[in-house]
Scaffold this motif. Structure first.
Motif, PDB file in Angstrom:
ATOM      1  N   HIS A 280      -4.255  -0.001   1.512  1.00 31.76           N
ATOM      2  CA  HIS A 280      -4.907  -1.013   0.666  1.00 31.76           C
ATOM      3  C   HIS A 280      -4.758  -0.579  -0.784  1.00 31.76           C
ATOM      4  O   HIS A 280      -4.195   0.484  -1.056  1.00 31.76           O
TER       5      HIS A 280
ATOM      6  N   HIS B 122      -6.837   0.326  -3.326  1.00 31.02           N
ATOM      7  CA  HIS B 122      -7.732   1.224  -4.075  1.00 31.02           C
ATOM      8  C   HIS B 122      -6.993   2.483  -4.553  1.00 31.02           C
ATOM      9  O   HIS B 122      -6.168   3.054  -3.838  1.00 31.02           O
TER      10      HIS B 122
ATOM     11  N   ASP C 242      -7.630   5.566  -4.888  1.00 32.25           N
ATOM     12  CA  ASP C 242      -7.649   6.852  -4.177  1.00 32.25           C
ATOM     13  C   ASP C 242      -6.673   6.856  -3.002  1.00 32.25           C
ATOM     14  O   ASP C 242      -6.538   7.861  -2.299  1.00 32.25           O
ATOM     15  N   HIS C 243      -5.985   5.721  -2.788  1.00 31.08           N
ATOM     16  CA  HIS C 243      -4.946   5.619  -1.755  1.00 31.08           C
ATOM     17  C   HIS C 243      -3.569   5.336  -2.367  1.00 31.08           C
ATOM     18  O   HIS C 243      -2.558   5.640  -1.755  1.00 31.08           O
TER      19      HIS C 243
ATOM     20  N   HIS D   4     -11.708  -4.468   4.721  1.00 25.66           N
ATOM     21  CA  HIS D   4     -12.218  -3.641   3.601  1.00 25.66           C
ATOM     22  C   HIS D   4     -11.849  -4.307   2.266  1.00 25.66           C
ATOM     23  O   HIS D   4     -12.594  -4.243   1.289  1.00 25.66           O
TER      24      HIS D   4
ATOM     25  N   ASP E 270      -9.276   2.312   4.993  1.00 24.45           N
ATOM     26  CA  ASP E 270     -10.735   2.260   4.824  1.00 24.45           C
ATOM     27  C   ASP E 270     -11.418   1.200   5.691  1.00 24.45           C
ATOM     28  O   ASP E 270     -12.571   0.858   5.448  1.00 24.45           O
TER      29      ASP E 270
HETATM   30 ZN   LIG Z   1     -10.908   1.768  -0.257  1.00 25.27          ZN
END
Ligand SMILES: [Zn+2]
Length: 312
Positions: free
Chosen positions: A101, A103, A105-106, A179, A198
Motif C-alpha cells: 500500500h 504509506h 513506512d512501506h 487498510h 497492513d
Molecule cells: Zn499502513
C-alpha cells in the motif's frame, strides 16, 4: 546522527501504535527516529524466503534462481542497510519490489531500489496517491508527492496476477477498500508464506484503518476472510507490523474486527454522531487487550470503524 524524520513520513509510522488526534486537535510533533541505531533482523522462513524487520512495515524477500522478489521497502534512510541484509542472503539483484500500500513506512525505499534496477509493482491507486500526494489521516497534514523515480512502474487495477523470477512465483491480489484503497496481498505458495501488508497486524493492537484514503473495516474483514481460506496451520504470515504470525493470529485479529463492525454499524445506521458513539464506548471490553487501555488508541479505532460506514 539523530535526524528528524519528515513529518509526512513519520506520520506514516505503524498506525496501530499511534493514537489518532481528535478532529480539531493539533497534529502531534513527529517522532524522532535514529536511523543509525536501527538494525535489520533477518528471519529464514524456509524455501529461500525471508522476513526482514527494521523500522516500518515488515519486508519479505523471495530468492529465485536469477533474481529476487521483494515485498515492501520501509523508509529511504534504511535502504542501504536493507540492501546489505539482502546481499547477505543472496548476491542476485532485486527484480521486483511490490508495494502492499502507499504509506511511507512501506514505500519510502522505492526510489533507492528502483535506482538499482528494481521494478516497483503496485495497485494503480498507490501510483495515484504517491504521484499526487495525499492527506495523512493521523495528522491531517498534506503528504507531498514523491519524486517520479519512486513511482510504481507496473500497476494493475484489480483481481489477481502472478509475478515470476526464476523458479519463484508471487501471487498478487487486490483487496478493495481495506487498510487503504490500494492494498495488495502477496502469497508465495511454494513457501506457504502470506504477506498481508497492513490489512493485518500481529501487535495484538487495533490497526489503523485509513478511511481518508479509502480504508474501510468491511474490506479489512473481507481480506481476513480470504486469508483464512488460503492459509493453513503451517502458513507463515508476514504481517505489516509485529512478529511473524500464524493462522490463529489472523483469526483472532479478524474476529476483533467483526465485533467492532457489528457493534458500531448499528449505531452509525441509527444516526448517532461520532461523539455519541465515542461516549457510548461500544468496544469497552475489547480495549484492555487491543488498546492496552490506552484511551486515545481505543477512541481512534472506534472512530476509524465509524467513519468506514460513510463510504456508502
Ligand atoms: Zn499502513
Amino acid at each position: 546522527m539523530l535526524r528528524l524524520a519528515l513529518a509526512a513520513v513519520a506520520a506514516m509510522l505503524a498506525g496501530a501504535a499511534l493514537a489518532q488526534p481528535a478532529t480539531n486537535a493539533p497534529a502531534p510533533p513527529p517522532p524522532l527516529i535514529d536511523w543509525d541505531k536501527i538494525q535489520i533482523k533477518t528471519t529464514d522462513l524456509g524455501h529461500n524466503t525471508y522476513m526482514l524487520e527494521g523500522q516500518g512495515g515488515n519486508i519479505t524477500v523471495a530468492v529465485g534462481t536469477d533474481a529476487i522478489l521483494m515485498v515492501d521497502g520501509q523508509f529511504a534512510p534504511l535502504s542501504d542497510k536493507i540492501k546489505a541484509a539482502i546481499r547477505a542472503i543472496s548476491p542476485l539483484p532485486v527484480k521486483y519490489l511490490i508495494n502492499t500500500h502507499f504509506h511511507g513506512d512501506h514505500t519510502g525505499g522505492n526510489a533507492n531500489f528502483a535506482k538499482d534496477g528494481a521494478i516497483v509493482v503496485a495497485h494503480d491507486n498507490i501510483r495515484i496517491r504517491l504521484a499526487g500526494g495525499s492527506v495523512s489521516q493521523q495528522t491531517g497534514q498534506v503528504v507531498p508527492q514523491i519524486p517520479p523515480e519512486g513511482l510504481p512502474k507496473q500497476t494493475y487495477f484489480g483481481g489477481s496476477f502472478a509475478l515470476e523470477v526464476g523458479g519463484r512465483k508471487a501471487q498478487l491480489t487486490y483487496v478493495a477498500n481495506a487498510h487503504t484503497d490500494g492494498d495488495t496481498w502477496v502469497y508465495f505458495a511454494d513457501a506457504n508464506v502470506l504477506c498481508t501488508g497492513d490489512t493485518v497486524n500481529n501487535l495484538k493492537r487495533y490497526q489503523s484503518i485509513d478511511y481518508r484514503n479509502g480504508g474501510d473495516v468491511r474490506g479489512m474483514i473481507r481480506a481476513g476472510e480470504t486469508y483464512l481460506k488460503v492459509i493453513n496451520d503451517d502458513t507463515k504470515v508476514v504481517v505489516g507490523h509485529g512478529p511473524l504470525a500464524s493462522k490463529k493470529d489472523v483469526q483472532e485479529f479478524h474476529d476483533m474486527l467483526v465485533t467492532s463492525r457489528d457493534r458500531i454499524k448499528p449505531l452509525f445506521d441509527a444516526g448517532r454522531t461520532e461523539a455519541e458513539v465515542l461516549a457510548l464506548d461500544p468496544l469497552k471490553d475489547l480495549n484492555e487487550k487491543w488498546a492496552a487501555n490506552n484511551p486515545q488508541l481505543a477512541a481512534a479505532h472506534t472512530r476509524n470503524v465509524y467513519h468506514s460506514f460513510e463510504r456508502f
